[in-house]
Write an enzyme that holds these catalytic residues in place. Structure first.
Site, PDB file in Angstrom:
ATOM      1  N   SER A   1      39.622  -8.895  -1.287  1.00 20.09           N
ATOM      2  CA  SER A   1      38.166  -8.793  -1.333  1.00 20.09           C
ATOM      3  C   SER A   1      37.703  -7.501  -1.995  1.00 20.09           C
ATOM      4  O   SER A   1      38.417  -6.493  -1.997  1.00 20.09           O
ATOM      5  CB  SER A   1      37.578  -8.834   0.077  1.00 20.09           C
ATOM      6  OG  SER A   1      38.054  -9.961   0.775  1.00 20.09           O
TER       7      SER A   1
HETATM    8  N1  SAH Z   1      41.953 -10.263   3.814  1.00 21.91           N
HETATM    9  C1  SAH Z   1      42.647 -10.402   2.554  1.00 21.91           C
HETATM   10  C2  SAH Z   1      41.926 -11.279   1.568  1.00 21.91           C
HETATM   11  C3  SAH Z   1      42.109 -12.671   1.969  1.00 21.91           C
HETATM   12  S1  SAH Z   1      41.806 -13.952   0.793  1.00 21.91           S
HETATM   13  C4  SAH Z   1      42.951  -9.060   1.933  1.00 21.91           C
HETATM   14  O1  SAH Z   1      42.555  -8.027   2.475  1.00 21.91           O
HETATM   15  O2  SAH Z   1      43.652  -9.045   0.907  1.00 21.91           O
HETATM   16  C5  SAH Z   1      41.865 -15.269   1.963  1.00 21.91           C
HETATM   17  C6  SAH Z   1      43.225 -15.619   2.482  1.00 21.91           C
HETATM   18  O3  SAH Z   1      43.055 -16.613   3.468  1.00 21.91           O
HETATM   19  C7  SAH Z   1      44.154 -16.228   1.428  1.00 21.91           C
HETATM   20  O4  SAH Z   1      45.317 -15.474   1.336  1.00 21.91           O
HETATM   21  C8  SAH Z   1      44.410 -17.635   1.957  1.00 21.91           C
HETATM   22  O5  SAH Z   1      45.729 -18.092   1.686  1.00 21.91           O
HETATM   23  C9  SAH Z   1      44.174 -17.454   3.439  1.00 21.91           C
HETATM   24  N2  SAH Z   1      43.868 -18.688   4.175  1.00 21.91           N
HETATM   25  C10 SAH Z   1      43.185 -19.796   3.777  1.00 21.91           C
HETATM   26  N3  SAH Z   1      43.115 -20.690   4.759  1.00 21.91           N
HETATM   27  C11 SAH Z   1      43.777 -20.162   5.829  1.00 21.91           C
HETATM   28  C12 SAH Z   1      44.069 -20.620   7.150  1.00 21.91           C
HETATM   29  N4  SAH Z   1      43.668 -21.828   7.589  1.00 21.91           N
HETATM   30  N5  SAH Z   1      44.770 -19.801   7.965  1.00 21.91           N
HETATM   31  C13 SAH Z   1      45.196 -18.591   7.557  1.00 21.91           C
HETATM   32  N6  SAH Z   1      44.966 -18.109   6.311  1.00 21.91           N
HETATM   33  C14 SAH Z   1      44.257 -18.881   5.460  1.00 21.91           C
END
Ligand code: SAH
Length: 243
Positions: free
Chosen positions: A92
């Site tokens: 993000s």
């Molecule tokens: N917080 C992260 C950014 C996350 S992007 C950072 O600091 O880099 C969102 C993430 O959520 C992705 O990696 C995606 O694979 C994950 N995601 C999507 N659906 C999900 C689920 N049901 N459970 C866990 N993770 C999930």
């Protein structure tokens, strides 16, 4: 993951406190080049907007974001944008990380659940402010990479699990706060259930691939859901086999 909030007002210069933290195993990240870029990020992207929590500003000024992005994108690690981290996912925008962190008002001693580990950056930021961070990532390759990275950089308070965050982490519940970093079409029931009374959840709610509304949810004294809208955001979707 661009937000459409207030325009950037450059010019306010407030030195981010590069506070000493309590983790002896942390590898040195004091390269002056990165420190300068981080300080600039804090001043121009966070202080100049509406990040006021001194602890949040301090932690954003010291977590080495360049260690959480792919090597080829290191030069853009402190830019005002989300960046690709592989598998179609993103780390993000720094402002959004700071905004969500500030929204839950993190304090020492708390236990926080994050859904969507991604690079591990948001988890690292949270872990410097609270006592334990439990974070769940759906994609095994990203989860493994984040686990190794957090260990190498010295963030032992972060616990990474591979799985579907829709169901939360019941064995570690209840949590003082839940931070969801992928867009959901509704607030997953299990995540609300796993909140402590008075606990806060920050979560983007809205259509996948569209603009979501970042919502601040609080569990009231009688277990009721209080909810308020914070700002429009665009997150990668929370993928869930049941939805
Ligand atoms: N917080 C992260 C950014 C996350 S992007 C950072 O600091 O880099 C969102 C993430 O959520 C992705 O990696 C995606 O694979 C994950 N995601 C999507 N659906 C999900 C689920 N049901 N459970 C866990 N993770 C999930």
């Amino acid at each position: 993951m661009k937000h459409f909030g207030p325009t950037l007002q450059v010019g306010l210069v407030v030195a981010a406190a590069l506070a000493v933290h309590g983790c002896a195993a942390r590898i040195p990240t004091g390269d002056p080049q990165w420190e300068t870029q981080r300080r600039q990020m804090v001043d121009e992207q966070l202080v100049a907007r509406d990040i006021r929590n001194a602890d949040v500003l301090a932690v954003m000024g010291r977590v080495p974001r360049h260690e959480f992005v792919p090597d080829a994108l290191r030069g853009r690690a402190y830019s005002d944008s989300a960046l690709p981290i592989g598998e179609g996912q993103t780390i993000s925008q720094p402002y959004i990380v700071a905004f969500m962190t500030q929204a839950i008002n993190p304090r020492a001693g708390q236990r926080v659940l994050e859904i969507g580990t991604g690079s591990g950056y948001q988890a690292a930021v949270l872990s410097d402010l609270v006592s334990e961070v439990y974070t769940i990532e759906l994609l095994p390759s990203l989860a493994e990479e984040a686990r190794t990275r957090l260990e190498r950089l010295g963030y032992p308070k972060v616990h990474v699990r591979t799985g579907d965050g829709f169901y939360g982490w019941p064995e570690a519940a209840p949590f003082d706060a839940v931070v969801v970093t992928c867009g959901a079409d509704q607030v997953p029931e299990a995540l609300f259930e796993q909140l402590e009374s008075g606990g806060k959840m920050v979560i983007p709610v809205g259509p996948a691939g569209g603009v979501q509304r970042l919502r601040l949810i609080q569990k009231g004294p009688n277990g009721e859901m209080q909810s308020r809208e914070l700002l429009p955001v665009r997150f990668v979707p929370l993928r869930h086999s049941g939805s």
